[in-house]
Design a protein around this motif. Structure first.
Motif, PDB file in Angstrom:
ATOM      1  N   UNK B 257      -0.953  -0.300   2.388  1.00 24.70           N
ATOM      2  CA  UNK B 257      -0.527  -1.376   1.520  1.00 24.70           C
ATOM      3  C   UNK B 257       0.994  -1.474   1.467  1.00 24.70           C
ATOM      4  N   UNK B 260       2.393  -2.495   4.928  1.00 20.69           N
ATOM      5  CA  UNK B 260       1.991  -3.816   5.418  1.00 20.69           C
ATOM      6  C   UNK B 260       2.523  -4.957   4.550  1.00 20.69           C
ATOM      7  N   UNK B 261       2.669  -4.703   3.258  1.00 20.80           N
ATOM      8  CA  UNK B 261       3.092  -5.812   2.393  1.00 20.80           C
ATOM      9  C   UNK B 261       4.476  -6.349   2.789  1.00 20.80           C
ATOM     10  N   UNK B 264       4.231  -8.034   6.104  1.00 21.92           N
ATOM     11  CA  UNK B 264       3.614  -9.358   5.985  1.00 21.92           C
ATOM     12  C   UNK B 264       4.647 -10.382   5.521  1.00 21.92           C
TER      13      UNK B 264
END
Lengths: 131, 481
Positions: B257, B260-261, B264
């Motif tokens: 998380x 990747x956040x 992203x």
């Protein structure tokens, strides 16, 4: 045509929320946002959206819990609302859990562009006869 | 459990039987000894009596007086059945039984000069008896008279009976005691063993919370407390393993998380900029943005691979076998692959002779392995290359061969192929993308499926990856052994 479709985006990261909302609005949807997991249910009941884009890792109440409450709740307005999980959790067990709880789709954020997310949203709406 | 319990019972039963047997031998020996002794003294006493009687008759013939007093004594003896005084011609002259007097007897021992003891069946009831024949020498008389004394052997059998009865009266309580003692002994042996067995079977089933009650301070007690210590240790280890596993799992989620956040965010911002959402860009800006986007994609791919490695190393969480359709696995891997292939001019030949079987596998992982192999072939094959996919069934194995005519792997480095973060030196020079985790993941997944993987490669000519996996659960279990 899409403006009749209401989408709630539950996302705690500000940047992602902004970009995603902008993209959905450009695509013509009526979009509302929620940051906090605790507020999500209340907001969903108020707004009665057609589709929810739901993050998992959220403050207060996580996405799985929100999904579970929605599906278990007998409120006819929200029990069957379409839910696409939009999260960066991507283990098989997470996806399976979401499926079991009744999610209509599962997207791992980092693996999709916003264009792809919008087309996935449209696909799910189309499959369920909203557009 | 019964088998072990029986071992003790058997041993103790054997011991009881052995002691019974020994007792019988001792008893028999005693009876034989006593009988012999009694028989000897019986005969000795009565022979003496017969002699006395003979001598008395001899003297009586001189004095004309029958030794009636003595004969009466003999008659009263418990051993005496009968007595006769017999003439040389075999006529009974005198007898305890008056009715026999003057009767003739057949087997007279003619001319016998010394005493004789014979076995005989008693004429009255056929009982086995002894008869003592004592010659009576009457002065001036050339022929012998005889004194016959019939004696009963009842005394011997009475003694035998006494000894046997006494012994049995002695043995039965002993045997009973032995039985009871052995029963309690066997119980006291088997009871701790039973609870130990029970404990072992609990622990072997993974229930490490089971404790055995320590009741004695003997070997069993020590064994039980050693067992308890062992299961305590196992419990601690298990709890620690579970904790570590949980922490690892949590770490994977959090890392996924947290990594990747922001990635992203970058991805979507670059996308929006490239789409001109924040105003049109010139070509140079677009080109730079494209490079930045690609670079970000590499980090996302690395994060994915790291997550895959972490979940693969955490086998407990990672593995999920079921019967699944290989057709679907292959098609899913292929469609992800086709997406990547779009940008590259590569010829793809798929050669599958047979209908795909249902295989016993972890669907997601198998798809990941297949995709990684295809992805490698694509990455390391230049434009206008060829990738051949061959799938066939051989015996009870599914065989997949992916062959490319790409840059190959230097021979010297081929033994490192499956190690984490390995990348070929030629690949690094070429600056091709990659994390060095792909084949590590593939190898692990194939190993889980009890399959085999082999890679043939020649630098500059291409690479062939072959893997085979058992189709059925049964085959998989055979390979497992």
């Amino acid at each position: 045509m899409n403006s009749a479709i209401k989408i709630i985006l539950v996302e705690d990261d500000q940047l992602l929320r902004e970009i995603c909302v902008k993209k959905l609005i450009v695509a013509g949807f009526n979009v509302a946002t929620v940051i906090d997991g605790g507020e999500a249910i209340k907001k969903i009941k108020e707004e009665k959206p057609n589709l929810i884009l739901l993050d998992i890792m959220l403050p207060a109440l996580n996405g799985f819990e929100i999904l579970k409450k929605l599906r278990e709740d007998k409120d006819p307005n929200t029990a069957k609302t379409l839910v696409i999980v939009l999260s960066n959790l991507g283990q098989d067990s997470d996806m399976e859990k979401a499926r079991e709880l009744g999610a209509n789709g599962y997207l791992i954020k980092a693996q999709f562009t916003t264009d792809e997310i919008v087309s996935e949203v449209k696909k799910v709406l189309k499959e369920n006869g909203f557009i | 459990m019964n088998i072990r319990l029986n071992i003790f019972k058997r041993v103790l039963l054997l011991m009881i039987l052995a002691s019974l047997f020994a007792g019988l031998i001792v008893l028999t020996y005693n009876i034989i000894q006593a009988s012999t002794r009694v028989r000897d003294s019986l005969i000795e006493e009565n022979t003496l009596a017969a002699r006395l009687a003979s001598r008395a008759v001899e003297t009586g013939s001189l004095t004309r007086l029958w030794p009636l007093e003595l004969l009466k004594h003999i008659d009263e003896s418990q051993d005496t059945l009968f007595w006769w005084v017999v003439s040389p011609s075999g006529k009974i002259l005198l007898s305890d039984d008056v009715s026999l007097q003057n009767k003739e007897i057949d087997n007279i021992s003619q001319g016998l000069a010394s005493e004789k003891i014979e076995d005989l069946n008693y004429y009255k009831n056929g009982e086995k008896i002894k008869i003592i024949i004592e010659p009576i020498h009457i002065k001036n008389y050339p022929e012998f008279y005889y004194f016959y004394l019939g004696i009963s052997l009842k005394r011997i059998s009475a003694v035998q009976k006494n000894i046997a009865e006494g012994s049995i009266a002695f043995f039965i309580p002993i045997i009973l005691c032995a039985f009871i003692i052995s029963f309690y002994l066997s119980k006291s042996f088997t009871k701790p063993l039973d609870s130990l067995m029970e404990g072992v079977s609990y622990v072997s089933k993974g229930n490490v919370n089971h404790k055995i009650e320590v009741t004695s301070n003997d070997e069993f007690g020590h064994l039980a407390s050693a067992f308890n210590k062992m299961s305590q240790k196992l419990k601690e280890n298990k709890e620690r393993d579970e904790l570590i596993s949980q922490m690892k799992s949590d770490f994977i989620s959090i890392a996924a998380h947290q990594l990747r956040t922001p990635l992203t965010g970058i991805k979507w911002v670059f996308e929006a900029l490239a789409n001109g959402d924040a105003g049109e860009l010139n070509n140079e800006q677009k080109e730079m943005l494209k490079k930045g986007y690609k670079s970000n994609e590499r980090v996302i791919k690395l994060a994915n691979d790291l997550l895959n490695v972490a979940s693969i190393e955490d086998q407990r969480a990672g593995i999920k076998f079921e019967n699944c359709d290989f057709e679907q696995i292959f098609n899913d891997a292929l469609s992800s692959f086709q997406n990547l292939k779009k940008n590259k001019n590569i010829a793809l030949n798929i050669n599958k002779h047979e209908k795909f079987p249902i295989i016993y596998a972890d669907k997601e992982k198998m798809e990941l392995a297949l995709f990684n192999i295809l992805d490698n072939a694509l990455k390391y094959t230049p434009h206008n290359g060829i990738i051949d996919i061959n799938i066939k069934l051989e015996k009870k194995n599914l065989i997949v061969i992916v062959k490319d005519n790409g840059i190959g792997i230097p021979i010297k480095e081929q033994n490192l192929l499956y190690s984490k973060f390995f990348r070929g030196s030629n690949v690094v020079r070429m600056q091709a993308e990659g994390t060095g985790l792909g084949l590590f993941i593939v190898k692990n997944i194939i190993d889980w499926h009890r399959g085999k993987i082999a890679i043939k490669s020649k630098e500059g000519e291409g690479t062939e990856v072959l893997f085979s996996i058992p189709i059925t659960k049964k085959e998989r279990n055979i390979n497992l052994q």
